[in-house]
Motif scaffolding. Structure first.
Motif, PDB file in Angstrom:
ATOM      1  N   ALA A 109      -9.128   4.566   5.879  1.00 22.40           N
ATOM      2  CA  ALA A 109      -8.674   5.730   6.056  1.00 22.40           C
ATOM      3  C   ALA A 109      -9.454   7.023   6.560  1.00 22.40           C
ATOM      4  O   ALA A 109     -10.065   7.647   7.432  1.00 22.40           O
ATOM      5  N   VAL A 110      -9.925   7.998   5.985  1.00 27.32           N
ATOM      6  CA  VAL A 110      -9.779   9.614   5.161  1.00 27.32           C
ATOM      7  C   VAL A 110     -11.603   9.096   5.527  1.00 27.32           C
ATOM      8  O   VAL A 110     -11.830  10.057   5.973  1.00 27.32           O
ATOM      9  N   LYS A 111     -11.846   8.712   4.823  1.00 29.80           N
ATOM     10  CA  LYS A 111     -13.550   8.021   5.443  1.00 29.80           C
ATOM     11  C   LYS A 111     -13.924   7.777   7.013  1.00 29.80           C
ATOM     12  O   LYS A 111     -14.664   8.842   6.988  1.00 29.80           O
ATOM     13  N   ARG A 112     -13.341   6.809   7.417  1.00 30.84           N
ATOM     14  CA  ARG A 112     -13.045   6.466   9.102  1.00 30.84           C
ATOM     15  C   ARG A 112     -13.411   8.108   9.628  1.00 30.84           C
ATOM     16  O   ARG A 112     -13.924   8.239  10.449  1.00 30.84           O
ATOM     17  N   ARG A 113     -11.831   9.082   9.403  1.00 27.73           N
ATOM     18  CA  ARG A 113     -11.934  10.306   9.928  1.00 27.73           C
ATOM     19  C   ARG A 113     -12.846  10.556  10.122  1.00 27.73           C
ATOM     20  O   ARG A 113     -13.620  11.772  10.041  1.00 27.73           O
ATOM     21  N   LEU A 114     -13.524  10.778   8.569  1.00 32.14           N
ATOM     22  CA  LEU A 114     -14.649  12.080   8.049  1.00 32.14           C
ATOM     23  C   LEU A 114     -15.873  11.853   8.981  1.00 32.14           C
ATOM     24  O   LEU A 114     -16.211  12.638   9.244  1.00 32.14           O
ATOM     25  N   GLN A 115     -15.795  10.652   8.717  1.00 32.25           N
ATOM     26  CA  GLN A 115     -17.437  10.104   9.644  1.00 32.25           C
ATOM     27  C   GLN A 115     -16.853  10.605  10.988  1.00 32.25           C
ATOM     28  O   GLN A 115     -17.805  10.839  11.948  1.00 32.25           O
ATOM     29  N   ASP A 116     -15.639  10.447  11.946  1.00 27.60           N
ATOM     30  CA  ASP A 116     -15.020  10.808  12.621  1.00 27.60           C
ATOM     31  C   ASP A 116     -15.749  12.217  12.892  1.00 27.60           C
ATOM     32  O   ASP A 116     -16.421  12.497  14.261  1.00 27.60           O
ATOM     33  N   LEU A 117     -15.400  12.795  12.629  1.00 26.57           N
ATOM     34  CA  LEU A 117     -15.543  14.016  12.630  1.00 26.57           C
ATOM     35  C   LEU A 117     -16.165  14.956  12.237  1.00 26.57           C
ATOM     36  O   LEU A 117     -17.031  15.525  13.066  1.00 26.57           O
ATOM     37  N   GLU A 118     -17.261  14.139  11.799  1.00 24.54           N
ATOM     38  CA  GLU A 118     -19.327  14.763  11.489  1.00 24.54           C
ATOM     39  C   GLU A 118     -19.903  13.784  12.421  1.00 24.54           C
ATOM     40  O   GLU A 118     -20.663  14.785  12.970  1.00 24.54           O
ATOM     41  N   HIS A 119     -19.341  12.632  13.622  1.00 26.40           N
ATOM     42  CA  HIS A 119     -20.155  12.062  14.400  1.00 26.40           C
ATOM     43  C   HIS A 119     -19.706  13.639  15.517  1.00 26.40           C
ATOM     44  O   HIS A 119     -20.446  13.898  16.463  1.00 26.40           O
ATOM     45  N   ALA A 120     -18.304  14.254  15.325  1.00 21.37           N
ATOM     46  CA  ALA A 120     -17.930  15.131  16.810  1.00 21.37           C
ATOM     47  C   ALA A 120     -19.299  16.339  16.356  1.00 21.37           C
ATOM     48  O   ALA A 120     -19.229  16.858  16.991  1.00 21.37           O
ATOM     49  N   VAL A 121     -19.218  16.940  15.448  1.00 24.47           N
ATOM     50  CA  VAL A 121     -19.525  18.162  15.236  1.00 24.47           C
ATOM     51  C   VAL A 121     -21.095  17.574  15.141  1.00 24.47           C
ATOM     52  O   VAL A 121     -22.123  19.039  15.890  1.00 24.47           O
ATOM     53  N   GLU A 122     -21.605  17.223  15.013  1.00 22.25           N
ATOM     54  CA  GLU A 122     -23.146  16.493  15.413  1.00 22.25           C
ATOM     55  C   GLU A 122     -23.366  17.330  16.327  1.00 22.25           C
ATOM     56  O   GLU A 122     -24.713  17.464  17.235  1.00 22.25           O
ATOM     57  N   GLU A 123     -22.342  15.865  17.883  1.00 26.62           N
ATOM     58  CA  GLU A 123     -22.201  16.206  19.098  1.00 26.62           C
ATOM     59  C   GLU A 123     -22.329  18.003  18.974  1.00 26.62           C
ATOM     60  O   GLU A 123     -22.769  17.941  20.669  1.00 26.62           O
ATOM     61  N   LEU A 124     -21.928  18.113  19.128  1.00 25.28           N
ATOM     62  CA  LEU A 124     -20.838  20.056  19.451  1.00 25.28           C
ATOM     63  C   LEU A 124     -22.508  20.206  19.304  1.00 25.28           C
ATOM     64  O   LEU A 124     -22.454  21.261  20.156  1.00 25.28           O
ATOM     65  N   GLU A 125     -22.792  20.118  18.163  1.00 27.89           N
ATOM     66  CA  GLU A 125     -23.979  20.721  17.979  1.00 27.89           C
ATOM     67  C   GLU A 125     -25.308  21.179  18.828  1.00 27.89           C
ATOM     68  O   GLU A 125     -26.033  21.376  19.431  1.00 27.89           O
ATOM     69  N   ARG A 126     -24.902  19.695  18.799  1.00 24.16           N
ATOM     70  CA  ARG A 126     -26.604  19.310  20.376  1.00 24.16           C
ATOM     71  C   ARG A 126     -26.352  20.038  21.778  1.00 24.16           C
ATOM     72  O   ARG A 126     -26.906  20.293  22.024  1.00 24.16           O
ATOM     73  N   ARG A 127     -25.423  19.802  22.056  1.00 26.89           N
ATOM     74  CA  ARG A 127     -24.527  20.710  22.725  1.00 26.89           C
ATOM     75  C   ARG A 127     -24.410  21.908  23.308  1.00 26.89           C
ATOM     76  O   ARG A 127     -25.401  23.024  23.924  1.00 26.89           O
ATOM     77  N   VAL A 128     -24.529  22.821  22.195  1.00 26.80           N
ATOM     78  CA  VAL A 128     -24.523  24.067  21.445  1.00 26.80           C
ATOM     79  C   VAL A 128     -25.973  24.272  21.794  1.00 26.80           C
ATOM     80  O   VAL A 128     -26.800  25.307  22.365  1.00 26.80           O
ATOM     81  N   GLU A 129     -27.302  24.098  21.183  1.00 28.44           N
ATOM     82  CA  GLU A 129     -28.753  23.391  21.534  1.00 28.44           C
ATOM     83  C   GLU A 129     -29.042  23.882  23.003  1.00 28.44           C
ATOM     84  O   GLU A 129     -29.876  24.745  23.255  1.00 28.44           O
ATOM     85  N   ALA A 130     -28.439  22.616  23.170  1.00 29.14           N
ATOM     86  CA  ALA A 130     -28.952  22.549  24.639  1.00 29.14           C
ATOM     87  C   ALA A 130     -28.063  24.045  25.892  1.00 29.14           C
ATOM     88  O   ALA A 130     -29.257  24.203  26.437  1.00 29.14           O
TER      89      ALA A 130
END
Length: 75
Positions: free
Chosen positions: A9-30
């Motif tokens: 469960a912790v690994k899944r949540r960590l992966q979800d967090l990583e995906h959310a951070v990557e999406e946020l970084e893409r939006r900031v760059e745009a």
């Protein structure tokens, strides 16, 4: 739950967090590539309150907070 279930469960949540951070970084760059959005100045949002006393005629039918109506006594 077992320790293995907790770790999964912790690994899944960590992966979800990583995906959310990557999406946020893409939006900031745009956003950095686009011109900045206009912001309203602070002076435009200020409201001047006059020093003159308020018209007492506006308050004839109101209650004094915590004291009741003007023509009645407090309990």
């Amino acid at each position: 739950m077992s320790v293995q279930d907790d770790l999964a469960a912790v690994k899944r949540r960590l992966q979800d967090l990583e995906h959310a951070v990557e999406e946020l970084e893409r939006r900031v760059e745009a956003e950095q590539g686009s011109p900045p959005a206009p912001t309203a100045g602070r002076a435009e949002s200020l409201v001047t309150i006059p020093d003159a006393p308020y018209d007492s005629g506006l308050w004839t039918d109101t209650d004094d907070e915590g004291l009741g109506a003007r023509d009645r006594h407090a309990p």
